[in-house]
Design an enzyme around this catalytic site. Structure first.
Site, short mmCIF file in Angstrom:
data_model
loop_
_atom_site.label_atom_id
_atom_site.label_comp_id
_atom_site.label_asym_id
_atom_site.label_seq_id
_atom_site.Cartn_x
_atom_site.Cartn_y
_atom_site.Cartn_z
N GLU A 234 52.55 -48.17 -20.96
CA GLU A 234 52.35 -48.17 -22.41
C GLU A 234 51.03 -47.49 -22.80
O GLU A 234 50.98 -46.77 -23.79
CB GLU A 234 52.40 -49.60 -22.97
CG GLU A 234 53.78 -50.23 -22.93
CD GLU A 234 54.83 -49.40 -23.67
OE1 GLU A 234 54.45 -48.64 -24.58
OE2 GLU A 234 56.00 -49.50 -23.33
N TYR B 203 51.33 -52.30 -31.68
CA TYR B 203 52.48 -51.76 -30.97
C TYR B 203 52.49 -52.17 -29.50
O TYR B 203 53.48 -52.68 -28.98
CB TYR B 203 52.55 -50.22 -31.07
CG TYR B 203 53.45 -49.69 -29.99
CD1 TYR B 203 54.83 -49.80 -30.10
CD2 TYR B 203 52.92 -49.20 -28.79
CE1 TYR B 203 55.67 -49.41 -29.08
CE2 TYR B 203 53.76 -48.80 -27.76
CZ TYR B 203 55.12 -48.90 -27.91
OH TYR B 203 55.94 -48.54 -26.88
N ASP C 128 57.25 -48.31 -32.94
CA ASP C 128 56.58 -47.07 -32.52
C ASP C 128 57.15 -45.92 -33.35
O ASP C 128 57.98 -46.13 -34.23
CB ASP C 128 56.79 -46.82 -31.03
CG ASP C 128 58.14 -46.20 -30.78
OD1 ASP C 128 59.11 -46.65 -31.41
OD2 ASP C 128 58.24 -45.26 -29.97
N CYS D 30 68.08 -39.48 -31.99
CA CYS D 30 67.57 -39.36 -33.36
C CYS D 30 66.16 -38.78 -33.31
O CYS D 30 65.19 -39.39 -33.75
CB CYS D 30 67.58 -40.73 -34.04
SG CYS D 30 67.39 -40.65 -35.84
N CYS E 148 73.49 -36.17 -34.15
CA CYS E 148 74.30 -37.26 -34.71
C CYS E 148 75.62 -37.44 -33.97
O CYS E 148 76.22 -38.51 -33.99
CB CYS E 148 74.55 -37.02 -36.19
SG CYS E 148 73.03 -36.83 -37.17
N CYS F 262 75.22 -40.22 -31.67
CA CYS F 262 74.62 -41.45 -32.19
C CYS F 262 75.65 -42.55 -32.40
O CYS F 262 76.67 -42.33 -33.06
CB CYS F 262 73.90 -41.16 -33.51
SG CYS F 262 73.15 -42.65 -34.23
N CYS G 60 74.85 -44.40 -40.86
CA CYS G 60 73.48 -43.93 -41.10
C CYS G 60 73.28 -43.56 -42.56
O CYS G 60 73.94 -42.68 -43.11
CB CYS G 60 73.18 -42.72 -40.21
SG CYS G 60 71.56 -41.98 -40.52
#
Length: 312
Positions: free
Chosen positions: A57, A140, A158, A213, A220, A223, A229
């Site tokens: 991270e 975060y 994030d 995305c 798409c 997705c 969406c």
DNA sequence: TAATCGTGGTC
DNA sequence: TGACCAAGATT
């Protein structure tokens, strides 16, 4: 604003009049998509443990996965536990950081390892507040470590998740420049009740933003929630607000700092003023950059005109 | 709140 | 080809 027109999904994937996206209709498809398409990243393997998650991270803050991978492997091999890192001088962390960028992260990760060793018995805390108190850990990262390493239920916001929620739920192309209270409320509202499902959802929404995305050219057609969406249903309206300020780099203090620190990293011992003068010929900016590095603790003056990476 | 803080890849 | 982007934190 300059994003390519998204690839429309196959007609078979688009329900004729899909309802607006809401929590109940998003969790299952997104988490199922993640189960099928998640990348096999080293920090997602069980053997990574909480420390591996935390190291990843820190490294991933503003830095792409592809550049983190090799450095992550080196770090975990060299410093498999927080105490191993804490036992070495901070300058070694800076050196091993290589060219990941934002080297203060290396210093803060070292400081976090020290705090974990001293205050938490060498174990990465599982509690959000305790994580947040560590150097270099913000909202975060605290949520990410608690969620990914310990399966806790937290909204993990994030840049990927913010973009996914902006599009799928809010119906705009991009989230605001800075995270807003409204975004936090939305993320919190969408969080699955069940702890394990919430942790999976956090990782899944991030992965969806990273792989499908994406900022410039969302795909798409791949997705799992394209049919619901809000941005797509609205006809992909372009971002209207002010353009994000560009991150100019050439000729800035940051570039000079980077070049000076590279000299220190690549040297085995102390470095002379002369060696650093060779990489940037404008003396005022060079001096300002070096002062900044010293003030940040990234560089340690040894004697007049001699510098090294910090020993403490 | 806005500025600062690295580096490299992509289109 | 230069602007944009990449799992943010800190002051």
């Amino acid at each position: 604003m300059t994003a390519t027109t998204p690839t429309p999904p196959p007609a078979t994937d688009a329900a004729p009049s899909a309802p607006a996206a809401d929590a109940a209709t998003l969790h299952t498809p997104v988490n199922a998509w993640f189960a099928a398409h998640a990348r096999d990243l080293p920090w997602r393997r069980p053997e990574a443990g909480p420390w591996g998650v935390m190291v990843s991270e820190f490294m991933l803050q503003q830095t792409p996965v592809s550049r983190v991978l090799p450095v992550y492997e080196q770090w975990l091999k060299r410093w498999p536990r927080p105490a191993d890192l804490a036992a070495e001088p901070p300058g070694e962390a800076v050196r091993a950081w290589g060219r990941l960028g934002y080297p203060r992260r290396a210093l803060r990760l070292h400081a976090a390892a020290t705090a974990i060793t001293e205050r938490h018995g060498g174990e990465v805390p599982d509690d959000h507040a305790a994580l947040l108190a560590l150097p270099g850990v913000g909202e975060y990262t605290a949520a990410a470590v608690a969620s990914f390493a310990y399966g806790r239920r937290h909204a993990v916001l994030d840049t990927n998740v913010r973009r996914v929620l902006a599009r799928v739920v809010t119906g705009v192309q991009y989230p605001p420049n800075a995270t807003t209270a409204a975004e936090r409320r939305l993320a919190q509202r969408l969080l699955p009740d069940d702890e394990a499902t919430a942790a999976r959802w956090a990782a899944a929404t991030m992965e969806l933003g990273a792989l499908v995305c994406t900022a410039r050219t969302p795909d798409c057609g791949r997705c799992p929630v394209a049919a619901r969406c809000a941005w797509r249903l609205a006809g992909f309206p372009a971002h209207d607000g002010p353009p994000r300020r560009g991150q100019t780099y050439a000729g800035t203090d940051r570039q000079v700092r980077g070049m000076l620190l590279a000299v220190l990293r690549e040297a085995t011992g102390p470095v002379t003023q002369e060696q650093m003068d060779a990489v940037w010929d404008e003396p005022v900016q060079r001096a300002r950059a070096l002062d900044g590095l010293v003030a940040d603790g990234l560089v340690e003056p040894v004697a007049q005109g001699v510098y090294r990476l910090p020993l403490e």
